[in-house]
Motif scaffolding. Structure first.
Motif, PDB file in Angstrom:
ATOM      1  N   VAL A  85       0.869  -1.184   0.000  1.00 31.81           N
ATOM      2  CA  VAL A  85       0.000   0.000   0.000  1.00 31.81           C
ATOM      3  C   VAL A  85       0.899   1.224   0.000  1.00 31.81           C
ATOM      4  O   VAL A  85       1.889   1.277   0.753  1.00 31.81           O
ATOM      5  CB  VAL A  85      -0.915   0.032   1.244  1.00 31.81           C
ATOM      6  N   ALA A  86       0.570   2.187  -0.835  1.00 27.01           N
ATOM      7  CA  ALA A  86       1.270   3.474  -0.779  1.00 27.01           C
ATOM      8  C   ALA A  86       0.567   4.324   0.282  1.00 27.01           C
ATOM      9  O   ALA A  86      -0.619   4.630   0.152  1.00 27.01           O
ATOM     10  CB  ALA A  86       1.222   4.160  -2.133  1.00 27.01           C
ATOM     11  N   ILE A  87       1.284   4.668   1.352  1.00 28.84           N
ATOM     12  CA  ILE A  87       0.704   5.443   2.447  1.00 28.84           C
ATOM     13  C   ILE A  87       1.242   6.871   2.368  1.00 28.84           C
ATOM     14  O   ILE A  87       2.455   7.087   2.472  1.00 28.84           O
ATOM     15  CB  ILE A  87       1.034   4.823   3.813  1.00 28.84           C
ATOM     16  N   LYS A  88       0.335   7.823   2.199  1.00 26.08           N
ATOM     17  CA  LYS A  88       0.726   9.239   2.099  1.00 26.08           C
ATOM     18  C   LYS A  88       0.318   9.964   3.377  1.00 26.08           C
ATOM     19  O   LYS A  88      -0.854   9.936   3.773  1.00 26.08           O
ATOM     20  CB  LYS A  88       0.064   9.899   0.897  1.00 26.08           C
ATOM     21  N   ASN A  89       1.269  10.592   4.025  1.00 22.61           N
ATOM     22  CA  ASN A  89       1.011  11.434   5.189  1.00 22.61           C
ATOM     23  C   ASN A  89       0.604  12.814   4.676  1.00 22.61           C
ATOM     24  O   ASN A  89       1.408  13.513   4.060  1.00 22.61           O
ATOM     25  CB  ASN A  89       2.262  11.522   6.066  1.00 22.61           C
ATOM     26  N   THR A  90      -0.637  13.212   4.907  1.00 21.41           N
ATOM     27  CA  THR A  90      -1.133  14.459   4.301  1.00 21.41           C
ATOM     28  C   THR A  90      -0.561  15.702   4.972  1.00 21.41           C
ATOM     29  O   THR A  90      -0.625  16.792   4.405  1.00 21.41           O
ATOM     30  CB  THR A  90      -2.674  14.516   4.369  1.00 21.41           C
TER      31      THR A  90
ATOM     32  N   GLN B  34       5.507   9.965   1.425  1.00 21.74           N
ATOM     33  CA  GLN B  34       4.795   8.764   0.985  1.00 21.74           C
ATOM     34  C   GLN B  34       5.747   7.573   1.033  1.00 21.74           C
ATOM     35  O   GLN B  34       6.918   7.687   0.677  1.00 21.74           O
ATOM     36  CB  GLN B  34       4.257   8.966  -0.439  1.00 21.74           C
ATOM     37  N   GLU B  35       5.234   6.432   1.500  1.00 20.53           N
ATOM     38  CA  GLU B  35       6.065   5.226   1.565  1.00 20.53           C
ATOM     39  C   GLU B  35       5.251   4.002   1.172  1.00 20.53           C
ATOM     40  O   GLU B  35       4.029   3.998   1.268  1.00 20.53           O
ATOM     41  CB  GLU B  35       6.622   5.041   2.978  1.00 20.53           C
ATOM     42  N   GLN B  36       5.958   2.987   0.704  1.00 20.06           N
ATOM     43  CA  GLN B  36       5.339   1.717   0.356  1.00 20.06           C
ATOM     44  C   GLN B  36       5.436   0.785   1.569  1.00 20.06           C
ATOM     45  O   GLN B  36       6.525   0.592   2.113  1.00 20.06           O
ATOM     46  CB  GLN B  36       6.043   1.082  -0.842  1.00 20.06           C
ATOM     47  N   VAL B  37       4.300   0.226   1.966  1.00 17.88           N
ATOM     48  CA  VAL B  37       4.250  -0.636   3.149  1.00 17.88           C
ATOM     49  C   VAL B  37       3.516  -1.913   2.781  1.00 17.88           C
ATOM     50  O   VAL B  37       2.510  -1.867   2.057  1.00 17.88           O
ATOM     51  CB  VAL B  37       3.515   0.082   4.309  1.00 17.88           C
ATOM     52  N   PRO B  38       3.984  -3.078   3.245  1.00 16.20           N
ATOM     53  CA  PRO B  38       3.253  -4.323   2.987  1.00 16.20           C
ATOM     54  C   PRO B  38       1.801  -4.210   3.461  1.00 16.20           C
ATOM     55  O   PRO B  38       1.529  -3.649   4.533  1.00 16.20           O
ATOM     56  CB  PRO B  38       4.029  -5.365   3.788  1.00 16.20           C
TER      57      PRO B  38
END
Length: 421
Positions: free
Chosen positions: A393-398, A403-407
């Protein structure tokens, strides 16, 4: 288009969280003082309110009365106390407790001219403490009302207090008022002429004659208190002094309902722009209401606050509640397969106590991302073709825009850790 009925209002989603927080603050304070919630119907048989001894304008002019299909006469509740006492009597609550401490929150209905902070359907919260004649209880109830207004952050909070005395004192006062107003009867409004025969105390509440010379020079309840009533009032004040509650004696205060005896009070605050409308709520002691509604001869004391006025007061003083809750996670998915994974994450997040949402309008990626930003979500989860292939999942901190890729299997835990939940 059909509009709302006159004197009513809609509480929209961008405002409802304020109401919820005000109610939550009230419940927490009431619980601290040992009060428990009671919920009564919004309509009762009319005799609950239309009693022989109740001649206030609220009951004689402002109630919504109707016949149901069984030809029963019903009334939408105009105030909370009478319905609570009816329930107290019907359910024999006095058998379980010598002192019953109750609170209520809910809508009431009065047919009156709508104005700022005053509606035909309005919300009140209030308390009733039933079963004791202890003057310390008067001070506790007043202290509860006083403490709540201070807790909201309003300034210059004070109590205006008076005594109507016991039944003997009250009767002496009524006779004095009748003798005082009789020579002026022809110059009073028609309503006050009628009140002169039925209940002269209500003349003191008149909105038309409030500046009439006879009203301004009228005798006060304090002038007609017998020795026992004076001693009782003195005791109430001594307890208020002990609790360090700011008050002033208001000799002409009588409140607007006929069941009050002994202590009556109002709570006000210094509110910019409110003028003479600084009174936020009030109440008093009643000695005969329980008996009038078919119960034992037990006294009570209570108060009520209009919640619309409390919110307006806070707004005028630039006081605010905590911000409206926003999502912790908003999911964006680029395909049907991605949505299937997003749904799994969505329910996992909610099951673990996170506020989570996604777009359900079937729009494209750009529109979904726009919706995510509009939601003010703390994190945006993006599941595209690459993420689907790699089970990430690409998780974006607004806030930081990082943004980082996390399992996928640890995506929710990652956000829980970041939020410190």
């Amino acid at each position: 288009m059909i509009s709302k009925a006159k004197g009513t209002y809609d509480v929209l989603p961008n405002e409802s969280f304020k109401w919820a927080q005000l109610e939550d603050k009230a419940r927490k304070m009431l619980t601290l003082f040992g009060y428990k919630e009671i919920r009564t119907p919004i309509f009762e048989y009319s005799e609950v309110f239309h009693r022989v001894n109740e001649q206030s304008d609220m009951v004689t002019k402002e109630t919504y009365d109707f016949l149901d299909k069984g030809n029963r006469q019903l009334t939408l509740r105009p105030e909370g106390t009478a319905g609570v006492i009816r329930s107290f009597v019907e359910n024999k609550m006095h058998v379980q407790n010598n002192l019953c401490k109750l609170y209520y929150i809910g809508p009431n209905f009065r047919y009156e001219r709508p104005q700022k902070g005053r509606f035909r359907q309005f919300m009140q919260f209030g308390v009733e403490a039933i079963g004791s004649n202890d003057s310390a209880l008067d001070a506790e109830v007043i202290g509860l009302a006083y403490s709540f207004i201070k807790e909201l952050g309003l300034k210059g909070v004070k109590v205006r207090i008076n005594s109507l005395g016991d039944n003997e004192s009250r009767q002496n006062f009524k006779e004095a008022l009748t003798a005082h107003f009789m020579p002026h009867s022809e110059t009073l409004c028609q309503d006050c002429k009628n009140r002169l025969d039925k209940n002269p105390l209500r003349i003191l509440d008149c909105k038309i004659d409030n500046e009439h010379e006879a009203v301004l020079s009228a005798p006060t309840p304090q002038d007609h208190l017998n020795a026992a009533s004076r001693e009782y009032f003195k005791s109430v004040l001594s307890y208020l002094d002990s609790a360090d509650i700011t008050y002033e004696i208001a000799p002409k205060l009588v409140r607007g309902l006929d069941y009050y005896t002994h202590t009556v009070f109002e709570i006000e605050a210094d509110i910019e722009g409110f003028g003479a409308q600084n009174v936020l709520g009030g109440g008093g002691r009643y000695q005969s209401l329980v008996k009038e509604l078919g119960g034992p001869d037990l006294p009570g004391i209570g108060f009520a606050f209009g919640m619309e006025r409390l919110l307006l007061a806070m707004e005028a003083e630039l006081l605010s509640f905590s911000s409206e809750p926003t999502p912790d996670i908003f999911l964006v998915a680029t395909s049907h397969e991605a949505r299937l994974e997003a749904i799994k994450i969505l329910f996992e997040a909610r099951n673990k106590g996170l506020i989570a949402d996604m777009d359900y309008t079937g729009t494209n990626f750009k529109s979904q991302f726009k919706a995510a930003l509009k939601s003010n979500s703390k994190y945006i989860f993006i599941i595209g073709e690459d993420e689907l292939a790699n089970l990430t999942v690409a998780i974006k901190n607004t806030e930081t825009q990082e943004q980082e890729q996390v399992p996928m299997k640890i995506a929710v835990r990652t956000v829980i850790s970041a939020l410190g939940k």
